[in-house]
Enzyme design. Structure first.
Site, mmCIF file in Angstrom:
data_model
loop_
_atom_site.group_PDB
_atom_site.id
_atom_site.type_symbol
_atom_site.label_atom_id
_atom_site.label_comp_id
_atom_site.label_asym_id
_atom_site.label_seq_id
_atom_site.Cartn_x
_atom_site.Cartn_y
_atom_site.Cartn_z
ATOM 1 C CB CYS A 1 -0.642 -0.269 1.332
ATOM 2 S SG CYS A 1 -1.705 -1.221 1.687
ATOM 3 C CD1 TRP B 1 -0.095 -5.658 -3.884
ATOM 4 C CD2 TRP B 1 0.398 -6.041 -1.346
ATOM 5 N NE1 TRP B 1 0.573 -6.899 -4.165
ATOM 6 C CE2 TRP B 1 0.927 -7.403 -2.706
ATOM 7 C CE3 TRP B 1 0.037 -6.732 -0.485
ATOM 8 C CZ2 TRP B 1 1.146 -8.326 -2.457
ATOM 9 C CZ3 TRP B 1 0.669 -7.757 -0.466
ATOM 10 C CH2 TRP B 1 0.934 -8.964 -0.882
ATOM 11 C CE LYS C 1 14.097 -8.914 -12.415
ATOM 12 N NZ LYS C 1 14.470 -9.152 -10.903
ATOM 13 C CG ASN D 1 1.592 0.411 4.197
ATOM 14 O OD1 ASN D 1 1.777 -0.760 3.859
ATOM 15 N ND2 ASN D 1 3.846 1.033 3.596
ATOM 16 N N GLY D 2 0.161 -1.434 6.156
ATOM 17 C CA GLY D 2 0.588 -2.469 7.123
ATOM 18 C C GLY D 2 -0.063 -3.496 7.049
ATOM 19 C CD GLU E 1 10.501 -10.244 -10.814
ATOM 20 O OE1 GLU E 1 9.842 -9.819 -9.516
ATOM 21 O OE2 GLU E 1 11.376 -9.736 -11.141
ATOM 22 C CG HIS F 1 20.043 -36.076 -7.814
ATOM 23 N ND1 HIS F 1 20.425 -37.342 -7.224
ATOM 24 C CD2 HIS F 1 21.165 -34.824 -8.284
ATOM 25 C CE1 HIS F 1 21.955 -36.725 -7.508
ATOM 26 N NE2 HIS F 1 22.375 -35.812 -8.011
ATOM 27 C CD GLU G 1 17.610 -11.387 -10.167
ATOM 28 O OE1 GLU G 1 17.043 -11.768 -9.339
ATOM 29 O OE2 GLU G 1 16.954 -10.606 -10.132
ATOM 30 N NE ARG H 1 4.524 2.137 -1.031
ATOM 31 C CZ ARG H 1 5.501 1.966 -0.174
ATOM 32 N NH1 ARG H 1 6.916 2.468 -0.197
ATOM 33 N NH2 ARG H 1 5.242 1.385 1.179
ATOM 34 C CE LYS I 1 11.139 -1.311 -7.199
ATOM 35 N NZ LYS I 1 12.629 -2.488 -7.665
HETATM 36 O O1 M6R Z 1 13.682 -3.840 -1.323
HETATM 37 P P1 M6R Z 1 14.605 -4.956 -1.437
HETATM 38 O O2 M6R Z 1 15.710 -4.997 -1.889
HETATM 39 O O3 M6R Z 1 14.519 -5.750 -0.270
HETATM 40 O O4 M6R Z 1 13.553 -6.292 -2.023
HETATM 41 C C1 M6R Z 1 13.354 -7.557 -1.562
HETATM 42 C C2 M6R Z 1 12.391 -8.514 -2.753
HETATM 43 O O5 M6R Z 1 11.217 -8.086 -2.604
HETATM 44 C C3 M6R Z 1 12.865 -8.075 -4.043
HETATM 45 O O6 M6R Z 1 14.557 -7.690 -4.324
HETATM 46 C C4 M6R Z 1 12.302 -8.926 -5.436
HETATM 47 O O7 M6R Z 1 11.849 -9.905 -5.416
HETATM 48 C C5 M6R Z 1 12.115 -7.815 -6.375
HETATM 49 N N1 M6R Z 1 11.071 -6.821 -6.657
HETATM 50 C C6 M6R Z 1 12.385 -8.883 -7.856
HETATM 51 O O8 M6R Z 1 12.260 -8.505 -9.244
#
Ligand code: M6R
Length: 611
Positions: A2, A75, A488, A101-102, A491, A507, A484, A27, A606
């Site tokens: 949020c 959110w 990428k 937010n929370g 997501e 395995h 990673e 966000r 985000k």
């Molecule tokens: O703000 P942060 O780096 O702590 O966020 C951690 C993860 O939420 C963040 O790296 C997330 O996996 C990425 N947005 C993915 O692209």
């Protein structure tokens, strides 16, 4: 997660709230709303969907006159995304409006008690208890807003950043936080609250970072801070010197593409201030050479992509500096009662500096008395403030949910640390350090070279954008890169994808390989070429199509992959910084090809400020 915004001043509030909320879209959210005081009542408009729906509903804010208001992008956590669950929420007689937010963890309990006192709930959210609880204490505290906010805060458990307006205090916006981000912007002729700096930058560059349990009371010309005992707090504002344009698309179709292309600069900006006359100087580390030599262990703790940089760094720290490293997901670390002995350094990595699990892991480490270092991008964020020491990555504001430039900066920040530790601990000679530095400083140009060659990846992405399952494989650092690369892709494209340590495939997972399955093989570690190639042979013989990311002139790959993209030669520890570039582009172009919302993928936020 949020986003909240609030405004009180001379201007109409609603357009400012809409503009501020648009800067928080990154966000992640599923609904949006605003509450504005019109001189008599607090009016609320809220709706499912994107901000443009709220803009249309309110004719860009014109149907909500008034100069005091609060806004929210939601959110969903408690209660599905819906109009009724969207914020703001009213109390019973609509004299108080709240955005949040929370997560209020004890909301069930509080709700039962409030219902027993005759309060009615309209939504399924945890936030609505705050509106009713405020109502209850506002009356009990003889309509003293500060006292009632303190009471509410003493009753709720969980995390919150709240924006509050009262119909009978129409000249004020109130705000308070615990473990969710909150800033206050000091403008000309008006003041603002927000979850993040970009929301206020159009109006001011002077910002206060609010700490836990601090209450802000804003009026048109004044900002006052209080603790929960109602005592006045003196706070200093910070001047934000980065530009609003840094948080805009600048001609690119998506923030993600812009941020991918910013990597040569941001990686350079993260390295350059820490290299001087052939030495690595990380003043902010605040550790003497003796302390570095006395280090017995490093724990790296982070979430998501930041965690993936930690997986890479384990190989780098252990290989280069010979310091044992444990890498943990913050959500696991915080509940596994880790053994943290003297001589341990806990490194918490986070772009936002607000990730709830990473922050909790940091606090756990601090409570055990070990040294903590934050590697953080957002200046002044919670992790940056709470870690003993902070090393900033100079990526600038990252808006796209899928991280790219912050990831790359986190990597090089850790290379610098590993090189520093290795040199001080005499694990590498002056000559080796000099040679590593040459390679490190070449990375920005090499990234640039890779980016100038995007067409091949774009074509390949178009061709495979219909894939249903993709597997990423690699060994050692190549496995970390695969983690990673896979994230990428999945997501932002919603294609199922998994990363596997290449040697582990047989395995179990190899049973999923069938005719035409796409396997992305990362092959940058020379001493492991032959081993990974044998795994590639295994999947190809079962029908897989192999796309390999490998080093320039690796002829061994030519007969073993269907498609190859080459990366420039670098030190074996730094290959992630180059190999990730084609994989970021691959994820990006697949998402574009599938017509998806690249910068705001479904269900994702985000900044993950709830656990
Ligand atoms: O703000 P942060 O780096 O702590 O966020 C951690 C993860 O939420 C963040 O790296 C997330 O996996 C990425 N947005 C993915 O692209």
């Amino acid at each position: 997660m949020c986003g909240i915004v609030g405004y009180v001043g001379r201007e109409q509030a609603a357009p400012i709230l809409l503009d501020g909320l648009s800067k928080l879209e990154y966000r992640g959210y599923d609904s949006a709303g605003m509450a504005v005081y019109d001189g008599q009542h607090i009016n609320i408009q809220k709706t499912m969907g994107r901000l443009k729906v709220l803009s249309e509903l309110t004719h860009d804010g014109a149907t909500m006159p008034g100069c005091v208001g609060i806004g929210h992008t939601r959110w969903a956590t408690h209660g599905e995304p819906s109009d009724v669950n969207a914020h703001p929420h009213y109390n019973e007689d609509q004299s108080i409006a709240v955005v949040h937010n929370g997560i209020i963890e004890n909301y069930g309990d509080l709700k039962t008690k409030l219902e027993a006192r005759g309060y009615h709930f309209l939504s399924a959210t945890d936030t609505e208890v705050i509106a009713h609880l405020l109502d209850y204490y506002y009356k009990k505290c003889q309509y003293n807003a500060l006292a009632s906010i303190s009471k509410v805060v003493s009753r709720v458990e969980g995390s919150y950043a709240l924006g509050i307006i009262f119909v009978d205090q129409p000249e004020y916006v109130y705000s308070v936080r615990k473990d969710s981000p909150l800033i206050v912007g000091h403008g000309q002729g008006g003041n603002l609250i927000a979850s993040d700096v970009p929301a206020v930058l159009k109006y001011t560059r002077d910002v206060y970072f609010i700490e836990n349990d601090e209450v802000a009371m804003l009026s048109q010309d004044n900002i006052q801070f209080y603790n929960l005992d109602g005592e006045i707090l003196e706070k200093e504002s910070k001047h934000i010197d980065w530009d609003i344009h840094a948080a805009e698309k600048g001609g690119y179709e998506h923030f993600m593409l812009k941020e991918i292309y910013e990597q040569p600069k941001t990686v350079r900006d993260t390295i350059t201030p820490r290299v001087s006359n052939g030495e690595i100087v990380i003043e902010e580390l605040g550790m003497t050479d003796e302390e570095i030599r006395a280090l017995k262990k490093i724990h790296i703790v982070a979430c998501g992509s930041a965690y993936h940089t930690g997986v890479t760094s384990k190989y780098v720290f252990e290989g280069m500096a010979r310091i044992p490293v444990e890498v943990d997901l913050a959500s696991e670390f915080r509940y596994r009662n880790p053994i943290l002995e003297e001589g341990t350094l806990v490194i918490v990595i986070s772009q936002s500096g607000e990730t709830a699990d990473s922050l909790a892991a940091l606090r756990l480490a601090k409570s055990r008395g070990v040294k903590t270092l934050g590697i953080v991008n957002v200046v002044g964020s919670s992790i940056a403030r709470e870690a003993d020491k902070v090393m900033y990555t100079w990526a600038g504001p990252e808006i796209s949910v899928a991280t790219t430039k912050a990831y790359s900066c986190q990597l090089v920040a850790q290379y610098l640390l590993a090189m520093k530790f290795a040199h001080v601990r005499r694990q590498i000679t002056d000559t080796e350090l000099a040679s590593y530095l040459v390679d490190l400083e070449k990375l920005p140009n090499q990234i640039e070279r890779l980016l100038s060659n995007k067409e091949k990846i774009q074509k390949f992405a178009n061709r495979y954008s219909g894939a249903e399952n993709v597997f990423f494989i690699g060994r050692g650092i190549d496995y970390a890169i695969s983690l990673e690369g896979s994230l990428k892709l999945k997501e932002i494209s919603y294609i199922h994808s998994e990363a596997y340590a290449a040697g582990e495939l047989k395995h179990g997972t190899i049973s999923l390989i069938e005719e035409g399955t796409l396997v992305v093989a990362v092959v940058t570690q020379e001493e492991l070429y032959a081993k990974t190639i044998s795994n590639i042979v295994e999947v190809r013989s079962r029908g897989a199509v192999v796309f390999s990311v490998t080093n320039d002139n690796n002829q061994a790959m030519e007969s073993n992959a269907d498609y190859i993209t080459y990366i420039p030669r670098t030190n074996k520890y730094f290959t992630n910084s180059l190999a990730i570039i084609p994989l970021q582009l691959f994820g990006y172009y697949v998402s574009v090809c599938r017509g998806l919302d690249v910068d705001k993928p479904r269900n994702l936020a985000k900044s993950v400020t709830v656990e």
